[in-house]
Scaffold this active site. Structure first.
Site, mmCIF file in Angstrom:
data_model
loop_
_atom_site.group_PDB
_atom_site.id
_atom_site.type_symbol
_atom_site.label_atom_id
_atom_site.label_comp_id
_atom_site.label_asym_id
_atom_site.label_seq_id
_atom_site.Cartn_x
_atom_site.Cartn_y
_atom_site.Cartn_z
ATOM 1 N N PHE A 1 -14.431 3.194 4.402
ATOM 2 C CA PHE A 1 -13.379 2.441 3.734
ATOM 3 C C PHE A 1 -12.955 3.180 2.469
ATOM 4 O O PHE A 1 -13.777 3.528 1.647
ATOM 5 C CB PHE A 1 -13.857 1.031 3.389
ATOM 6 C CG PHE A 1 -12.738 0.115 2.995
ATOM 7 C CD1 PHE A 1 -11.982 -0.544 3.957
ATOM 8 C CD2 PHE A 1 -12.430 -0.079 1.652
ATOM 9 C CE1 PHE A 1 -10.940 -1.380 3.593
ATOM 10 C CE2 PHE A 1 -11.380 -0.915 1.286
ATOM 11 C CZ PHE A 1 -10.643 -1.568 2.254
ATOM 12 N N ASP B 1 -6.002 -0.495 -1.293
ATOM 13 C CA ASP B 1 -6.713 -1.474 -2.117
ATOM 14 C C ASP B 1 -8.014 -1.941 -1.495
ATOM 15 O O ASP B 1 -8.233 -1.835 -0.289
ATOM 16 C CB ASP B 1 -5.837 -2.704 -2.331
ATOM 17 C CG ASP B 1 -5.744 -3.574 -1.072
ATOM 18 O OD1 ASP B 1 -5.301 -3.042 -0.025
ATOM 19 O OD2 ASP B 1 -6.147 -4.753 -1.120
ATOM 20 N N ARG C 1 -5.482 0.217 -6.317
ATOM 21 C CA ARG C 1 -4.260 0.852 -5.810
ATOM 22 C C ARG C 1 -3.749 1.941 -6.753
ATOM 23 O O ARG C 1 -3.140 2.909 -6.328
ATOM 24 C CB ARG C 1 -3.139 -0.196 -5.657
ATOM 25 C CG ARG C 1 -3.369 -1.209 -4.557
ATOM 26 C CD ARG C 1 -2.072 -1.963 -4.282
ATOM 27 N NE ARG C 1 -2.275 -3.210 -3.544
ATOM 28 C CZ ARG C 1 -2.370 -3.293 -2.228
ATOM 29 N NH1 ARG C 1 -2.316 -2.202 -1.487
ATOM 30 N NH2 ARG C 1 -2.541 -4.460 -1.644
ATOM 31 N N THR D 1 -0.871 -2.222 13.354
ATOM 32 C CA THR D 1 0.187 -2.500 12.380
ATOM 33 C C THR D 1 1.402 -1.625 12.659
ATOM 34 O O THR D 1 2.539 -2.104 12.718
ATOM 35 C CB THR D 1 -0.326 -2.252 10.949
ATOM 36 O OG1 THR D 1 -1.521 -3.000 10.754
ATOM 37 C CG2 THR D 1 0.715 -2.657 9.918
ATOM 38 N N GLY E 1 0.777 -1.238 0.000
ATOM 39 C CA GLY E 1 0.000 0.000 0.000
ATOM 40 C C GLY E 1 0.806 1.285 0.000
ATOM 41 O O GLY E 1 0.434 2.261 -0.640
ATOM 42 N N GLU F 1 3.745 4.953 5.830
ATOM 43 C CA GLU F 1 2.523 4.137 5.824
ATOM 44 C C GLU F 1 1.487 4.716 4.884
ATOM 45 O O GLU F 1 1.461 5.935 4.654
ATOM 46 C CB GLU F 1 1.916 4.139 7.236
ATOM 47 C CG GLU F 1 2.803 3.526 8.293
ATOM 48 C CD GLU F 1 2.367 2.122 8.634
ATOM 49 O OE1 GLU F 1 1.940 1.378 7.726
ATOM 50 O OE2 GLU F 1 2.441 1.796 9.823
ATOM 51 N N ASP F 2 0.604 3.863 4.390
ATOM 52 C CA ASP F 2 -0.523 4.347 3.591
ATOM 53 C C ASP F 2 -1.633 4.881 4.497
ATOM 54 O O ASP F 2 -2.164 5.960 4.280
ATOM 55 C CB ASP F 2 -1.048 3.267 2.634
ATOM 56 C CG ASP F 2 -1.362 1.940 3.333
ATOM 57 O OD1 ASP F 2 -1.098 1.804 4.556
ATOM 58 O OD2 ASP F 2 -1.871 1.039 2.654
ATOM 59 N N ASP G 1 -4.932 3.038 11.043
ATOM 60 C CA ASP G 1 -6.332 2.847 11.429
ATOM 61 C C ASP G 1 -6.384 2.537 12.922
ATOM 62 O O ASP G 1 -6.361 3.451 13.735
ATOM 63 C CB ASP G 1 -6.901 1.724 10.549
ATOM 64 C CG ASP G 1 -8.388 1.543 10.719
ATOM 65 O OD1 ASP G 1 -9.078 2.556 10.914
ATOM 66 O OD2 ASP G 1 -8.874 0.397 10.644
ATOM 67 N N THR G 2 -6.413 1.264 13.293
ATOM 68 C CA THR G 2 -6.404 0.937 14.722
ATOM 69 C C THR G 2 -5.058 1.273 15.365
ATOM 70 O O THR G 2 -4.987 1.519 16.559
ATOM 71 C CB THR G 2 -6.682 -0.569 14.950
ATOM 72 O OG1 THR G 2 -5.629 -1.320 14.338
ATOM 73 C CG2 THR G 2 -8.025 -0.975 14.371
ATOM 74 N N GLY G 3 -4.001 1.233 14.553
ATOM 75 C CA GLY G 3 -2.663 1.509 15.071
ATOM 76 C C GLY G 3 -1.861 0.245 15.348
ATOM 77 O O GLY G 3 -0.658 0.315 15.612
#
Ligand code: IMP
Ligand code: MG
Length: 179
Positions: A152, A159, A165, A107, A44, A99-100, A103-105
Protein backbone atom coordinates in the site's frame (compact mmCIF):
# COMPACT_ATOMS: atom_id res chain seq x y z
CA UNK A 1 12.50 14.18 5.66
CA UNK A 2 10.02 11.31 5.95
CA UNK A 3 6.54 11.84 7.39
CA UNK A 4 5.44 9.74 10.38
CA UNK A 5 4.10 6.35 9.31
CA UNK A 6 6.24 6.11 6.20
CA UNK A 7 8.21 2.86 5.83
CA UNK A 8 10.31 3.69 2.78
CA UNK A 9 10.29 6.06 -0.15
CA UNK A 10 9.66 4.32 -3.48
CA UNK A 11 10.00 7.30 -5.83
CA UNK A 12 11.53 10.63 -4.88
CA UNK A 13 10.28 14.02 -6.02
CA UNK A 14 13.13 14.19 -8.57
CA UNK A 15 12.44 10.69 -9.94
CA UNK A 16 8.74 11.47 -10.34
CA UNK A 17 9.48 14.76 -12.06
CA UNK A 18 11.96 13.16 -14.46
CA UNK A 19 9.51 10.40 -15.35
CA UNK A 20 6.66 12.88 -15.86
CA UNK A 21 8.88 14.82 -18.30
CA UNK A 22 9.44 11.63 -20.31
CA UNK A 23 5.77 10.64 -20.35
CA UNK A 24 4.68 14.19 -21.20
CA UNK A 25 7.10 14.29 -24.13
CA UNK A 26 5.58 11.06 -25.48
CA UNK A 27 2.02 12.33 -25.07
CA UNK A 28 2.87 15.68 -26.70
CA UNK A 29 4.36 13.80 -29.65
CA UNK A 30 1.41 11.40 -29.96
CA UNK A 31 -1.13 14.24 -29.91
CA UNK A 32 0.87 16.74 -31.96
CA UNK A 33 -1.38 19.01 -34.01
CA UNK A 34 -4.43 18.10 -31.91
CA UNK A 35 -5.90 19.33 -28.68
CA UNK A 36 -6.30 17.11 -25.67
CA UNK A 37 -8.76 16.96 -22.80
CA UNK A 38 -7.32 15.61 -19.58
CA UNK A 39 -9.94 13.95 -17.38
CA UNK A 40 -8.82 13.50 -13.79
CA UNK A 41 -10.39 11.41 -11.08
CA UNK A 42 -10.94 13.22 -7.79
CA UNK A 43 -9.11 13.41 -5.59
CA UNK A 44 -6.06 11.20 -6.06
CA UNK A 45 -5.14 12.05 -9.63
CA UNK A 46 -5.23 15.84 -9.18
CA UNK A 47 -1.60 16.06 -8.11
CA UNK A 48 -0.32 13.96 -11.02
CA UNK A 49 -2.64 15.62 -13.54
CA UNK A 50 -1.46 19.14 -12.75
CA UNK A 51 2.20 18.10 -12.84
CA UNK A 52 1.68 16.33 -16.18
CA UNK A 53 -0.40 19.12 -17.71
CA UNK A 54 2.33 21.68 -17.08
CA UNK A 55 4.78 19.68 -19.21
CA UNK A 56 2.51 19.10 -22.22
CA UNK A 57 3.13 21.17 -25.33
CA UNK A 58 -0.24 20.52 -27.03
CA UNK A 59 -3.29 22.68 -26.18
CA UNK A 60 -4.91 21.14 -23.11
CA UNK A 61 -8.26 21.42 -21.35
CA UNK A 62 -9.05 19.82 -17.99
CA UNK A 63 -12.15 18.28 -16.43
CA UNK A 64 -12.78 16.04 -13.43
CA UNK A 65 -14.88 13.08 -12.41
CA UNK A 66 -15.63 12.29 -8.79
CA UNK A 67 -16.10 8.68 -7.76
CA UNK A 68 -16.88 6.67 -4.69
CA UNK A 69 -14.87 3.49 -4.98
CA UNK A 70 -15.06 0.49 -2.72
CA UNK A 71 -12.59 -1.50 -4.73
CA UNK A 72 -9.60 -1.74 -2.41
CA UNK A 73 -10.90 -2.55 1.03
CA UNK A 74 -14.21 -4.33 0.60
CA UNK A 75 -15.15 -7.83 -0.39
CA UNK A 76 -17.11 -6.60 -3.40
CA UNK A 77 -14.42 -5.26 -5.72
CA UNK A 78 -15.49 -3.21 -8.67
CA UNK A 79 -18.26 -1.27 -7.00
CA UNK A 80 -17.80 2.25 -8.34
CA UNK A 81 -20.25 5.15 -8.37
CA UNK A 82 -19.96 8.57 -10.05
CA UNK A 83 -20.35 11.26 -7.38
CA UNK A 84 -19.41 14.19 -9.64
CA UNK A 85 -19.83 14.07 -13.39
CA UNK A 86 -17.85 15.98 -16.02
CA UNK A 87 -18.70 19.67 -16.34
CA UNK A 88 -18.49 19.70 -20.13
CA UNK A 89 -19.21 17.44 -23.10
CA UNK A 90 -16.36 15.33 -24.45
CA UNK A 91 -18.10 14.45 -27.71
CA UNK A 92 -15.65 14.48 -30.61
CA UNK A 93 -12.67 15.26 -28.36
CA UNK A 94 -9.39 13.47 -27.76
CA UNK A 95 -9.65 12.41 -24.12
CA UNK A 96 -6.89 11.18 -21.82
CA UNK A 97 -8.10 9.64 -18.57
CA UNK A 98 -5.51 10.44 -15.90
CA UNK A 99 -5.31 8.07 -12.91
CA UNK A 100 -3.25 7.96 -9.75
CA UNK A 101 -3.05 4.17 -9.57
CA UNK A 102 -4.48 1.21 -11.40
CA UNK A 103 -4.82 -1.76 -9.09
CA UNK A 104 -7.50 -4.37 -9.81
CA UNK A 105 -8.56 -2.36 -12.86
CA UNK A 106 -12.23 -2.18 -11.87
CA UNK A 107 -12.26 1.59 -11.41
CA UNK A 108 -10.59 2.26 -14.76
CA UNK A 109 -12.85 -0.17 -16.59
CA UNK A 110 -15.91 1.53 -15.14
CA UNK A 111 -14.61 5.01 -16.02
CA UNK A 112 -13.68 3.98 -19.57
CA UNK A 113 -17.20 2.66 -20.12
CA UNK A 114 -18.69 5.85 -18.68
CA UNK A 115 -16.49 8.06 -20.88
CA UNK A 116 -16.82 6.05 -24.08
CA UNK A 117 -20.61 6.40 -23.89
CA UNK A 118 -20.05 10.17 -24.34
CA UNK A 119 -18.64 9.62 -27.85
CA UNK A 120 -15.12 11.07 -27.56
CA UNK A 121 -13.07 11.00 -30.76
CA UNK A 122 -10.40 9.00 -28.94
CA UNK A 123 -9.94 7.74 -25.40
CA UNK A 124 -6.64 6.76 -23.78
CA UNK A 125 -5.42 6.05 -20.25
CA UNK A 126 -2.45 7.46 -18.36
CA UNK A 127 -1.53 6.43 -14.80
CA UNK A 128 1.12 7.47 -12.33
CA UNK A 129 1.29 4.02 -10.74
CA UNK A 130 0.48 0.54 -12.01
CA UNK A 131 0.20 -2.46 -9.69
CA UNK A 132 -0.06 -5.28 -12.19
CA UNK A 133 0.17 -8.07 -9.60
CA UNK A 134 -3.37 -7.39 -8.35
CA UNK A 135 -4.99 -6.84 -11.75
CA UNK A 136 -8.32 -8.64 -12.13
CA UNK A 137 -9.77 -7.00 -15.24
CA UNK A 138 -7.59 -6.20 -18.23
CA UNK A 139 -7.73 -2.61 -19.37
CA UNK A 140 -5.87 -0.80 -22.16
CA UNK A 141 -3.08 1.25 -20.58
CA UNK A 142 -1.42 3.75 -22.89
CA UNK A 143 0.96 5.62 -20.57
CA UNK A 144 2.29 4.76 -17.12
CA UNK A 145 5.03 6.28 -15.04
CA UNK A 146 5.90 3.47 -12.63
CA UNK A 147 5.06 -0.13 -11.85
CA UNK A 148 4.88 -0.78 -8.10
CA UNK A 149 5.05 -3.84 -5.84
CA UNK A 150 2.10 -5.25 -3.92
CA UNK A 151 2.33 -2.81 -1.01
CA UNK A 152 0.00 0.00 0.00
CA UNK A 153 1.49 3.32 -1.08
CA UNK A 154 0.77 6.97 -0.33
CA UNK A 155 1.89 10.35 -1.57
CA UNK A 156 1.74 12.46 -4.75
CA UNK A 157 -2.06 12.30 -4.53
CA UNK A 158 -2.50 8.86 -3.01
CA UNK A 159 -4.08 8.79 0.42
CA UNK A 160 -4.56 6.72 3.52
CA UNK A 161 -7.82 7.89 5.13
CA UNK A 162 -7.43 11.14 3.15
CA UNK A 163 -3.98 11.94 4.55
CA UNK A 164 -0.55 11.90 2.87
CA UNK A 165 -1.83 13.16 -0.50
CA UNK A 166 0.45 16.20 -0.30
CA UNK A 167 3.71 14.25 0.04
CA UNK A 168 6.14 15.15 -2.75
CA UNK A 169 7.22 11.52 -3.04
CA UNK A 170 5.52 8.11 -3.29
CA UNK A 171 6.14 5.86 -0.31
CA UNK A 172 5.18 2.55 1.25
CA UNK A 173 3.03 3.09 4.31
CA UNK A 174 4.10 1.37 7.52
CA UNK A 175 1.50 -1.36 8.19
CA UNK A 176 1.93 -0.93 11.99
CA UNK A 177 -0.96 0.91 13.64
CA UNK A 178 -0.32 4.67 13.96
CA UNK A 179 -0.08 6.06 17.46
P1 IMP B 1 -8.83 -0.46 -8.67
O1 IMP B 1 -10.27 -0.26 -9.04
O2 IMP B 1 -8.63 -1.70 -7.87
O3 IMP B 1 -7.88 -0.38 -9.82
O4 IMP B 1 -8.52 0.65 -7.60
C1 IMP B 1 -7.99 1.86 -7.85
C2 IMP B 1 -8.25 2.78 -6.68
O5 IMP B 1 -7.97 2.16 -5.41
C3 IMP B 1 -7.32 3.94 -6.78
O6 IMP B 1 -7.87 4.98 -7.53
C4 IMP B 1 -7.08 4.31 -5.32
O7 IMP B 1 -8.07 5.22 -4.87
C5 IMP B 1 -7.24 3.02 -4.56
N1 IMP B 1 -5.92 2.40 -4.25
C6 IMP B 1 -5.45 1.22 -4.73
N2 IMP B 1 -4.23 0.95 -4.25
C7 IMP B 1 -3.89 2.00 -3.46
C8 IMP B 1 -2.70 2.31 -2.71
O8 IMP B 1 -1.70 1.56 -2.64
N3 IMP B 1 -2.72 3.49 -2.03
C9 IMP B 1 -3.78 4.35 -2.07
N4 IMP B 1 -4.90 4.10 -2.76
C10 IMP B 1 -4.97 2.92 -3.46
MG1 MG C 1 -8.26 6.58 -1.81
Amino acid sequence: MKSPGIERVLFTEEEIHRRILQIAAGISEDYAGRQLKLVGVLKGSVFFLTALARELTVPVTVDFLGISSFAYSQTTPGLVRISKDLDESIEGEHVLLVEDIIDTGFTTRYLLKHLSERAPKSLAVCTLLDRTTRRIVQIPLDYRCFEIPDRFVVGFGLDYQQFYRNLKYVAVLNPEPQS
